[in-house]
Design a protein around this motif. Structure first.
Motif, PDB file in Angstrom:
ATOM      1  N   LYS A 142       0.763  -0.808  -0.152  1.00  0.00           N
ATOM      2  CA  LYS A 142      -0.042  -0.018  -0.155  1.00  0.00           C
ATOM      3  C   LYS A 142       0.439   1.280   0.264  1.00  0.00           C
ATOM      4  O   LYS A 142       0.400   1.845  -0.549  1.00  0.00           O
ATOM      5  CB  LYS A 142      -0.955   0.255   1.230  1.00  0.00           C
ATOM      6  CG  LYS A 142      -2.039  -0.707   0.918  1.00  0.00           C
ATOM      7  CD  LYS A 142      -2.633  -1.129   2.742  1.00  0.00           C
ATOM      8  CE  LYS A 142      -4.190  -1.676   1.957  1.00  0.00           C
ATOM      9  NZ  LYS A 142      -5.183  -1.163   1.084  1.00  0.00           N
ATOM     10  N   MET A 143       2.115   1.074   0.832  1.00  0.00           N
ATOM     11  CA  MET A 143       2.963   2.506   0.884  1.00  0.00           C
ATOM     12  C   MET A 143       3.735   2.854  -0.628  1.00  0.00           C
ATOM     13  O   MET A 143       3.416   3.697  -1.255  1.00  0.00           O
ATOM     14  CB  MET A 143       3.298   2.334   2.319  1.00  0.00           C
ATOM     15  CG  MET A 143       2.999   2.208   3.688  1.00  0.00           C
ATOM     16  SD  MET A 143       4.307   1.678   4.946  1.00  0.00           S
ATOM     17  CE  MET A 143       5.250   3.253   4.474  1.00  0.00           C
ATOM     18  N   ALA A 144       4.378   1.471  -1.033  1.00  0.00           N
ATOM     19  CA  ALA A 144       4.585   1.855  -2.488  1.00  0.00           C
ATOM     20  C   ALA A 144       3.718   3.056  -3.218  1.00  0.00           C
ATOM     21  O   ALA A 144       4.293   3.338  -4.670  1.00  0.00           O
ATOM     22  CB  ALA A 144       4.798   0.483  -2.798  1.00  0.00           C
ATOM     23  N   GLU A 145       2.417   2.166  -3.295  1.00  0.00           N
ATOM     24  CA  GLU A 145       1.773   1.742  -4.358  1.00  0.00           C
ATOM     25  C   GLU A 145       1.077   3.370  -3.895  1.00  0.00           C
ATOM     26  O   GLU A 145       1.333   4.241  -5.011  1.00  0.00           O
ATOM     27  CB  GLU A 145      -0.197   1.703  -4.344  1.00  0.00           C
ATOM     28  CG  GLU A 145      -0.067   0.062  -4.537  1.00  0.00           C
ATOM     29  CD  GLU A 145      -0.462  -0.445  -4.644  1.00  0.00           C
ATOM     30  OE1 GLU A 145      -1.711  -0.221  -3.605  1.00  0.00           O
ATOM     31  OE2 GLU A 145      -1.043  -1.904  -4.546  1.00  0.00           O
ATOM     32  N   ARG A 146       1.356   3.913  -2.737  1.00  0.00           N
ATOM     33  CA  ARG A 146       0.872   5.331  -2.450  1.00  0.00           C
ATOM     34  C   ARG A 146       1.912   7.115  -3.064  1.00  0.00           C
ATOM     35  O   ARG A 146       1.881   7.175  -3.445  1.00  0.00           O
ATOM     36  CB  ARG A 146       0.404   5.205  -1.034  1.00  0.00           C
ATOM     37  CG  ARG A 146      -0.085   7.293  -0.853  1.00  0.00           C
ATOM     38  CD  ARG A 146      -1.391   7.566  -1.157  1.00  0.00           C
ATOM     39  NE  ARG A 146      -2.194   8.648  -1.104  1.00  0.00           N
ATOM     40  CZ  ARG A 146      -2.669   9.172  -0.770  1.00  0.00           C
ATOM     41  NH1 ARG A 146      -2.805   8.897   1.210  1.00  0.00           N
ATOM     42  NH2 ARG A 146      -2.286  10.032   0.076  1.00  0.00           N
ATOM     43  N   ILE A 147       3.183   5.948  -2.886  1.00  0.00           N
ATOM     44  CA  ILE A 147       4.449   6.924  -3.052  1.00  0.00           C
ATOM     45  C   ILE A 147       4.228   7.095  -4.678  1.00  0.00           C
ATOM     46  O   ILE A 147       4.485   7.944  -4.842  1.00  0.00           O
ATOM     47  CB  ILE A 147       5.377   6.457  -2.044  1.00  0.00           C
ATOM     48  CG1 ILE A 147       5.687   6.527  -0.881  1.00  0.00           C
ATOM     49  CG2 ILE A 147       6.984   6.933  -2.697  1.00  0.00           C
ATOM     50  CD1 ILE A 147       6.230   5.222  -0.303  1.00  0.00           C
ATOM     51  N   LEU A 148       4.183   5.994  -5.050  1.00  0.00           N
ATOM     52  CA  LEU A 148       4.602   6.240  -6.489  1.00  0.00           C
ATOM     53  C   LEU A 148       2.953   6.474  -6.962  1.00  0.00           C
ATOM     54  O   LEU A 148       3.171   6.755  -8.712  1.00  0.00           O
ATOM     55  CB  LEU A 148       5.353   5.079  -7.022  1.00  0.00           C
ATOM     56  CG  LEU A 148       6.122   4.143  -6.828  1.00  0.00           C
ATOM     57  CD1 LEU A 148       6.313   2.817  -7.052  1.00  0.00           C
ATOM     58  CD2 LEU A 148       7.024   5.048  -7.459  1.00  0.00           C
ATOM     59  N   GLU A 149       2.231   6.808  -6.730  1.00  0.00           N
ATOM     60  CA  GLU A 149       0.709   7.390  -7.152  1.00  0.00           C
ATOM     61  C   GLU A 149       0.728   6.322  -8.385  1.00  0.00           C
ATOM     62  O   GLU A 149      -0.301   6.648  -9.252  1.00  0.00           O
ATOM     63  CB  GLU A 149       0.746   8.885  -7.461  1.00  0.00           C
ATOM     64  CG  GLU A 149       1.434   9.463  -7.035  1.00  0.00           C
ATOM     65  CD  GLU A 149       1.426  10.666  -7.187  1.00  0.00           C
ATOM     66  OE1 GLU A 149       1.606  11.053  -8.958  1.00  0.00           O
ATOM     67  OE2 GLU A 149       1.266  12.227  -6.145  1.00  0.00           O
ATOM     68  N   ALA A 152      11.983   6.856   1.279  1.00  0.00           N
ATOM     69  CA  ALA A 152      10.286   6.121   1.296  1.00  0.00           C
ATOM     70  C   ALA A 152       9.947   5.534   1.560  1.00  0.00           C
ATOM     71  O   ALA A 152      10.177   4.000   1.251  1.00  0.00           O
ATOM     72  CB  ALA A 152       8.889   7.043   1.755  1.00  0.00           C
ATOM     73  N   LEU A 153      10.623   4.963  -0.240  1.00  0.00           N
ATOM     74  CA  LEU A 153      10.728   3.924  -0.917  1.00  0.00           C
ATOM     75  C   LEU A 153      11.890   3.105  -0.472  1.00  0.00           C
ATOM     76  O   LEU A 153      12.014   1.974  -0.873  1.00  0.00           O
ATOM     77  CB  LEU A 153      11.076   4.578  -2.469  1.00  0.00           C
ATOM     78  CG  LEU A 153       9.443   4.288  -3.269  1.00  0.00           C
ATOM     79  CD1 LEU A 153       9.891   5.192  -4.696  1.00  0.00           C
ATOM     80  CD2 LEU A 153       8.453   3.566  -3.177  1.00  0.00           C
ATOM     81  N   LEU A 154      13.066   3.917  -0.350  1.00  0.00           N
ATOM     82  CA  LEU A 154      13.805   3.097   0.416  1.00  0.00           C
ATOM     83  C   LEU A 154      14.313   2.435   1.233  1.00  0.00           C
ATOM     84  O   LEU A 154      14.553   1.213   1.668  1.00  0.00           O
ATOM     85  CB  LEU A 154      14.924   4.067   0.577  1.00  0.00           C
ATOM     86  CG  LEU A 154      16.332   4.845  -0.732  1.00  0.00           C
ATOM     87  CD1 LEU A 154      17.159   5.246   0.058  1.00  0.00           C
ATOM     88  CD2 LEU A 154      17.013   3.249  -1.320  1.00  0.00           C
ATOM     89  N   HIS A 155      12.456   3.068   2.173  1.00  0.00           N
ATOM     90  CA  HIS A 155      12.536   1.895   3.879  1.00  0.00           C
ATOM     91  C   HIS A 155      11.971   1.106   3.127  1.00  0.00           C
ATOM     92  O   HIS A 155      11.938  -0.592   3.479  1.00  0.00           O
ATOM     93  CB  HIS A 155      11.398   2.611   4.610  1.00  0.00           C
ATOM     94  CG  HIS A 155      12.797   3.959   4.851  1.00  0.00           C
ATOM     95  ND1 HIS A 155      13.581   3.983   6.165  1.00  0.00           N
ATOM     96  CD2 HIS A 155      12.542   5.298   5.201  1.00  0.00           C
ATOM     97  CE1 HIS A 155      14.737   4.309   6.505  1.00  0.00           C
ATOM     98  NE2 HIS A 155      13.681   5.266   5.831  1.00  0.00           N
ATOM     99  N   VAL A 156      11.343   1.372   2.091  1.00  0.00           N
ATOM    100  CA  VAL A 156       9.966   0.064   0.735  1.00  0.00           C
ATOM    101  C   VAL A 156      11.104  -1.229   0.905  1.00  0.00           C
ATOM    102  O   VAL A 156      11.033  -2.436   1.091  1.00  0.00           O
ATOM    103  CB  VAL A 156       9.472   0.251   0.919  1.00  0.00           C
ATOM    104  CG1 VAL A 156       8.124  -0.672  -0.199  1.00  0.00           C
ATOM    105  CG2 VAL A 156       8.297   1.428   0.541  1.00  0.00           C
ATOM    106  N   ALA A 157      12.121  -0.609  -0.009  1.00  0.00           N
ATOM    107  CA  ALA A 157      13.136  -1.436  -0.172  1.00  0.00           C
ATOM    108  C   ALA A 157      13.425  -1.768   0.405  1.00  0.00           C
ATOM    109  O   ALA A 157      13.474  -3.472  -0.018  1.00  0.00           O
ATOM    110  CB  ALA A 157      14.171  -0.277  -1.264  1.00  0.00           C
ATOM    111  N   GLY A 158      13.790  -1.933   1.800  1.00  0.00           N
ATOM    112  CA  GLY A 158      14.449  -2.681   3.416  1.00  0.00           C
ATOM    113  C   GLY A 158      13.502  -3.667   2.803  1.00  0.00           C
ATOM    114  O   GLY A 158      13.944  -5.180   3.462  1.00  0.00           O
TER     115      GLY A 158
END
Length: 879
Positions: free
Chosen positions: A717-724, A745-751
């Motif tokens: 959900k966070m990746a979808e929201r960040i990348l719109e 924020a995407l780097l944290h998702v990548a972790g």
């Protein structure tokens, strides 16, 4: 005496535990500035505040003399002294006499005593004198009267016991010892090969760590490890076997005890001629039980500094004793002393061993729920602070799953000095700091050495760690500034924790915090001189450094914010309160009566956010009470209208989710997660910057609480929201340059994706961040933040990728200049990046690898579940 009246001086033994509560008409004193022989009256301070070495020279220069400053009530004091050697244990001075119902109590005590069969272990006999020469023996034999010796009993041949799946019967509990191998046993090489095959079989099994197939393998792993001499590994395997078993056979309990006893260091006891351990354990005879003597336990209790092996052996024996009916008398007679020993040295034990010992003590004490609840709170706080300690809690074949053990660890030790040299070269290449007035040479290089001393201690290179610490002391110790002196001691405290193998955590020592409070009182006076106070310089480093403050975020501006409103002042002081009862009372009072002049809804949300962060220090009852307030408080908040409000809403939910999962409250977890997902789906709010800070806190905390599905869903959900809604491959460096917070924020998702083995997606984001960082087009503040998150995410990647990336960071990153006023003391931006690299290197993810990290996270979930289950079961039975 004083004025002809006797004076009694009562001194608490030095200990990591809080002092006992004494209800006395007396003057109370406490240690000052970590000086063990100088005491000040409680609630009083020494003015003006002096450096520690000056105080020692003036008032406590002789370590053999105890000094306390007796107050006169007018600001003056008199130093009073007594030799340290004059103190004696309280039991030497006071006799405890029952005044009421003595006869009835004596009758009751006699009725509860049990008769045991006599047992004498050959090892308990005094050492025999050496044999005299043969001619002397013959002469002595002629003078001796003839005696008839009883026939000696033929020793029984021990047959190894094979673990089978047949139903357990009580008479099978006391079987022959199954460590003794039969004649014609395989070679050591063959045993080790069989052990490796068994370990690979364990790891290759499908399903969770507590699956039925894996449970059946733990006892066999323990036996195989003991057979090849891996006593530490065998003990950990027995702990796992017992942890996952509702009713363990007595032979398992004795086998665990005997395994641990083999690792106890041999010591030469007074009056004996040979070294011995406090528990030299014989095999378990068929159908009989063996108990240690009181002398064995007394030897352990008398040790001034017991080892981890001593304490693990004690834990195993207490577990054995608690399953006996009736329990061994020597243990029952020493319950209080054993409890005190465990409380003092609990941190040296694996979490499983500590909990099994406390459960056993609670049972031996007649179902003492209170003692178990307190142990539960301490161990959960330890897990909250630092999680399981791989070295203590996880067998090596899981700790180093998916990677060679020795070569990797030694390579890490060899690599860290090279990385430190790259960091120091990088620092020298950066632009000089902007100094506005009162030039002082920054000590950034020395703080970098302290950070790498911590890293070397974490990987076990104690000697190299000490060398770097001494180098930093040679400069910071001679600088003469109070801030450098305080920070040097604070870093040294964390480094010593790591050198001793303890998880660095908890507050800084009380003496240091007391000294910091004295410096804070000078704030207004120093500010008028247009300079930064030592208190602010220290707190800014405490805010920056997760090495110094791994458990809390210290606001360096709290002295300024504290004057803005009563609520700001109250919240700023909560992290400094060490007394748990006082902390709970302050938070509850703020929630019941928020300060006037604030919106009650917003005020309660802010109070709850800080309270949820501190609640793990207080205990489960207080945490549940705060969770009860969190849901209605969140629902009462208006919908977020901007990024700041979104962050306040999301942070409140994130802290609530983590606390609820920590205390095994699934209902609260489900309700909070549902609100969190709805908040992520809210439209019309720019949430990118908030998601950056939120993602950094959330995923690593939730994954060790058995919440993988929740994490995976939130990541998506966070990746979808960040990348719109765009595909990941549409991410470009140009877009990232205009949206650096989104990239963070995407780097944290990548972790998180590295954890779920989605390396391709995670490495794509790393490549974009790498290109943006080394283009050197971002301004310093954004570049620093991106570099820190980039280093942290690299720590989740495979070792080769991480090492290349972290070295390259120090080789190619340029233009990190510090313009803060504290740059006369240290380069804040440079230290942020260096510490991010150091923490990435010493993190469990980097040191252990993804496979082992997943084992540890799953293991921690099982540990928490068992702790909660045992306490609730005992409470139900006692109720």
């Amino acid at each position: 005496d004083r004025d002809g009246q006797p004076v009694i001086v009562l001194r608490v033994r030095p200990s990591k535990q809080p002092p006992p509560v004494l209800v006395l008409q007396a003057t109370a004193f406490r240690s000052y500035l970590r000086l063990p022989n100088l005491f000040l009256p409680c609630s009083m301070a020494l003015q003006p505040p002096l450096r520690r070495d000056v105080v020692r020279k003036l008032l406590a220069d002789d370590p053999a003399v105890i000094t306390w400053l007796y107050p006169h009530g007018d600001g003056r004091f008199t130093p009073e002294t007594v030799p340290d050697s004059a103190f004696r244990p309280l039991s030497d001075w006071i006799d405890y006499v029952l005044e009421h119902d003595r006869q009835a109590l004596e009758l009751w005590v006699q009725s509860t005593q049990f008769d045991f069969e006599s047992f004498i272990c050959a090892d308990d006999q005094p050492a025999r004198p050496p044999k005299p020469p043969a001619d002397h023996r013959r002469a002595a034999d002629r003078d001796k009267p003839p005696v008839v010796e009883p026939a000696r009993e033929q020793p029984q041949k021990e047959v190894p016991t094979v673990l089978s799946a047949k139903p357990h019967r009580p008479e099978e509990d006391l079987e022959d010892d199954f460590f003794e191998a039969p004649r014609g046993e395989p070679s050591v090489q063959e045993k080790q090969r069989q052990l490796r095959e068994l370990e690979e079989r364990f790891k290759s099994l499908e399903g969770p760590l507590d699956s039925k197939e894996r449970r059946a393998l733990w006892p066999e792993l323990a036996i195989r490890n003991a057979d090849v001499g891996n006593t530490d590994e065998a003990g950990l395997c027995w702990m796992n076997a017992l942890w996952l078993t509702e009713r363990a056979p007595a032979r398992w309990l004795w086998a665990w005890f005997r395994t641990e006893a083999r690792a106890v260091p041999a010591r030469v006891e007074k009056g004996e001629s040979r070294p011995r351990s406090w528990a030299e354990v014989p095999p378990l005879p068929p159908g009989k039980a063996i108990d240690l003597s009181g002398a064995d336990l007394d030897r352990l209790l008398a040790l001034p500094d017991p080892s981890t092996a001593d304490l693990r052996t004690l834990s195993a024996y207490l577990t054995w004793a608690a399953h006996r009916s009736p329990p061994p008398a020597p243990v029952v007679q020493r319950l209080n002393r054993l409890r005190l020993l465990l409380e003092k040295h609990e941190d040296l034990l694996p979490v499983r061993a500590a909990w099994l010992a406390w459960v056993s003590l609670a049972r031996l004490s007649g179902g003492d729920v209170l003692i178990l609840a307190r142990a539960r709170d301490r161990l959960l706080e330890r897990l909250f602070r630092s999680g399981l300690e791989p070295r203590l809690d996880l067998p090596s074949f899981l700790r180093f799953a998916g990677q060679p053990t020795g070569p990797r660890f030694h390579a890490m030790r060899d690599w860290l000095p090279r990385l430190r040299e790259l960091a120091q070269r990088w620092l020298r290449r950066q632009p000089p700091p902007v100094i506005y007035s009162d030039y002082r040479e920054p000590r950034t290089a020395q703080y970098i050495d302290l950070m790498f001393a911590f890293a070397l201690a974490k990987v076990g290179d104690v000697e190299a760690s000490r060398r770097l610490l001494d180098q930093a002391k040679a400069v910071l110790g001679e600088d003469g500034h109070q801030a450098h002196e305080f920070l040097l001691e604070a870093f040294a405290y964390r480094i010593h924790q790591a050198q001793e193998g303890k998880p660095p955590g908890g507050p800084l020592p009380a003496e240091q915090m007391e000294y910091l409070a004295l410096l804070a009182k000078q704030y207004e006076e120093v500010k008028e001189k247009n300079s930064y106070s030592p208190h602010y310089i220290i707190d800014r480093m405490r805010w920056l450094s997760r090495i110094l403050e791994p458990d809390q975020r210290v606001d360096p501006y709290r002295e300024i914010k504290g004057r803005a409103s009563d609520l700001d002042r109250a919240l700023a002081r909560l992290p400094d309160i060490l007394d748990r009862a006082e902390l709970a009372e302050r938070i509850t009072r703020l929630l019941d009566r928020p300060p006037q002049g604030t919106d009650p809804r917003q005020a309660r949300a802010r109070i709850l956010k800080v309270g949820l962060e501190q609640a793990a220090r207080v205990g489960e009852e207080f945490a549940v009470a705060l969770l009860d307030r969190t849901l209605p408080a969140f629902d009462a908040l208006p919908p977020p209208r901007d990024a700041y409000q979104f962050e306040q809403h999301a942070t409140l939910l994130e802290k609530g989710i983590f606390l609820a999962a920590h205390f095994d409250q699934p209902t609260y977890v489900q309700q909070l997660v549902a609100r969190f997902e709805r908040l992520l789906e809210a439209q019309g709010v720019d949430v990118i910057q908030s998601l950056d800070s939120l993602a950094a806190q959330c995923f690593r905390g939730l994954r060790k609480l058995g919440m993988r599905d929740v994490i995976d869903r939130l990541l998506r959900k966070m990746a979808e929201r960040i990348l719109e809604g765009q595909e990941l491959k549409s991410l470009t460096v140009e877009w990232a340059a205009s949206h650096p917070e989104a990239l963070q924020a995407l780097l944290h998702v990548a972790g998180g994706w590295f954890y779920f083995e989605r390396d391709g997606q995670a490495e794509f984001i790393l490549r974009v961040a790498r290109k943006l960082l080394f283009d050197n087009k971002l301004e310093v503040k954004r570049k620093t933040r991106l570099a820190c998150v980039y280093a942290s995410t690299l720590g989740q990647a495979k070792v080769a990728v991480a090492q290349r990336g972290l070295e390259e960071l120090f080789q190619k990153l340029e233009g990190i200049r510090d313009g803060f006023g504290t740059n006369k003391y240290y380069g804040w931006h440079q230290l942020q990046i260096v510490e991010a690299v150091v923490l990435a290197v010493v993190s469990d993810d980097f040191m252990m690898g993804a496979d082992a990290r997943r084992w540890l996270d799953d293991d921690e979930f099982l540990v928490r579940r068992r702790i909660h289950h045992d306490l609730r079961t005992m409470m139900a039975h006692s109720g």
